[in-house]
Enzyme design. Sequence first.
Site, PDB file in Angstrom:
ATOM      1  N   ARG A 173       3.801   7.004   2.710  1.00 20.50           N
ATOM      2  CA  ARG A 173       3.012   8.100   3.261  1.00 20.50           C
ATOM      3  C   ARG A 173       2.367   7.650   4.568  1.00 20.50           C
ATOM      4  NH1 ARG A 173      -2.272   7.003   2.622  1.00 20.50           N
ATOM      5  NH2 ARG A 173      -2.939   5.615   0.931  1.00 20.50           N
ATOM      6  N   ASP A 184      19.527  11.794  50.032  1.00 14.67           N
ATOM      7  CA  ASP A 184      18.311  12.562  50.276  1.00 14.67           C
ATOM      8  C   ASP A 184      17.595  12.031  51.520  1.00 14.67           C
ATOM      9  OD1 ASP A 184      16.178  14.484  49.001  1.00 14.67           O
ATOM     10  OD2 ASP A 184      15.099  12.656  49.560  1.00 14.67           O
ATOM     11  N   THR A 203       0.814  -1.222   0.000  1.00 17.72           N
ATOM     12  CA  THR A 203       0.000   0.000   0.000  1.00 17.72           C
ATOM     13  C   THR A 203       0.845   1.270   0.000  1.00 17.72           C
ATOM     14  OG1 THR A 203      -0.091   0.008   2.416  1.00 17.72           O
ATOM     15  CG2 THR A 203      -1.852  -1.180   1.244  1.00 17.72           C
ATOM     16  N   CYS A 213      -4.291   5.359  11.522  1.00 22.47           N
ATOM     17  CA  CYS A 213      -3.612   5.306  12.828  1.00 22.47           C
ATOM     18  C   CYS A 213      -2.778   6.545  13.113  1.00 22.47           C
ATOM     19  CB  CYS A 213      -2.747   4.054  12.927  1.00 22.47           C
ATOM     20  SG  CYS A 213      -1.226   4.088  11.936  1.00 22.47           S
ATOM     21  N   CYS A 230      -0.227   6.676   7.373  1.00 26.12           N
ATOM     22  CA  CYS A 230      -1.547   6.039   7.415  1.00 26.12           C
ATOM     23  C   CYS A 230      -2.585   7.051   7.886  1.00 26.12           C
ATOM     24  CB  CYS A 230      -1.505   4.835   8.355  1.00 26.12           C
ATOM     25  SG  CYS A 230      -3.104   4.046   8.636  1.00 26.12           S
ATOM     26  N   CYS A 244       2.728   2.836   9.207  1.00 36.42           N
ATOM     27  CA  CYS A 244       1.822   2.830  10.348  1.00 36.42           C
ATOM     28  C   CYS A 244       2.608   2.723  11.650  1.00 36.42           C
ATOM     29  CB  CYS A 244       0.869   1.629  10.284  1.00 36.42           C
ATOM     30  SG  CYS A 244      -0.131   1.514   8.786  1.00 36.42           S
ATOM     31  N   CYS A 282      -1.600   0.144  15.040  1.00 37.28           N
ATOM     32  CA  CYS A 282      -2.627   0.506  14.048  1.00 37.28           C
ATOM     33  C   CYS A 282      -3.817  -0.439  14.142  1.00 37.28           C
ATOM     34  CB  CYS A 282      -2.031   0.458  12.640  1.00 37.28           C
ATOM     35  SG  CYS A 282      -3.204   0.944  11.347  1.00 37.28           S
TER      36      CYS A 282
END
Length: 495
Positions: free
Chosen positions: A63, A445, A30, A68, A65, A34, A38
Amino acid sequence: MYTDTERCVRAVQAKDTRFDGVFFTAVLTTRVYCRPGCPAVPPKPANMVFHASAAACQQAGFRACKRCRPDSTPGSPEWNRRADLTARAMRLIGDGVVDREGVPGLARRLGYSARQIERQLNAELGAGPLALARAQRAHTARLLIETTGLPLADVAFAAGFASVRTFNDTVREVFALTPGELRARAPKERAGRTARSSPAPGALTLRLPFRAPLNPDNLFGHLVATAVPGVEEWRDGAYRRTLRLPYGHGIVALTPNPGHIGCRLTLTDQRDLTVAISRCRRMLDLDADPVAVDDQLRADAQLAPLVDKAPGRRVPRTVDEAEFAVRAVLGQQVSTAAARTHAARLVLAHGEPVEDPEGGLTHLFPAPDALAALDPESLALPRARRTTLTTLVRELAGGTLALGPESDWDEARARLAELPGFGPWTVEVIAMRALGDPDAFLPTDLGMRRAARHLGLPHTPAALTARAAAWRPWRAYAVQYLWATDSHPINFLPA
């Protein structure tokens, strides 16, 4: 982590959100990348390629998603856990140094050549400093497009882009949508919300994500209990403070909410937005991995009940390392209330006034340059502490002591220890809360020693340090759990 294909595949198939921001899954079929969590059906393992950064995915032609939103995940916890060159570079990139000073400025701050930094980042993250800064600008742009009513041209410059054309091209390339299409897809109750609800000019309302769980009690309790009047306050369920930023100043209101931290920013210059968000995230330790921390601390039988009772404690940090160092000196061997009083006097005498129409903030905490000329006799402090403070301020103002995201933690410790009046407690509290070392430890401390005695742990500094070896590299978080056994106000979310 991200080079271990088998573990990455298991995380993706389990939709394990703990790894969001740690690595990214690029899907070959695709051409989308992601986050591991996702909600879509996981792709076949043969179609998955894993990258360490969103920038590497973008450079490889993938690119983001649309479902998600991998660019909106918390940052990798690696950059706050480590102090090597890559981690220090990533912290500086997050602080906007590349946008303001370019790669030469980044190299100068780190003390390496630009070529060395480029080579190191490409080897580990698959992208150089320019690509990593570009990915950050794209994320900021999307945040502004979808959650504010700012005109798109203003969004471009607020996100750090040099031109509207570059902004349009980058958004289209990264998200496969134009800026206008991104805004049109945003839910109507979110888009334009800021423009309708913000009476203060320039105010922006955002959400800061984090990895669950997050316990806000000690985080906000500590910040509010030690708040300097005029610089910080708790108002209407939010911690508010002034911010000194590269191009101007700002006021932020941070509200703990289920699933996110509400962030309301008012800036005098919108170009400071990315830096302001980065510094607020760092102050609240939002990029931590609480599951990894708690799992290790839970292995100690004495700490396990504390972790199980209130998991997800963070280390309250700072938005200004030099400011915190000054405040640490003012807090030596005095109560929290006395330290606030001393700091408030400095603020009134040397701080820069600001306007706050929505609250009671009045000043920026004075910068080292403003404190460099202060008269030691004007300080209501013991003589030895006056010397400690004036020496620190002189070193900070002169640049011989650098405290910032680029600091090497061990080198900074050594340099601080050379200053008069800087004992182990002061050095370690600065390392923990200003420099962000997750393994900083405070065995001397008093609160720590009381808690250790109460829990049946060794309570002398040497014995407690030996026992704490099993808590590494998360000893700063163990400190928070041990402090939580006390009834001090730092451990409770204000009413």
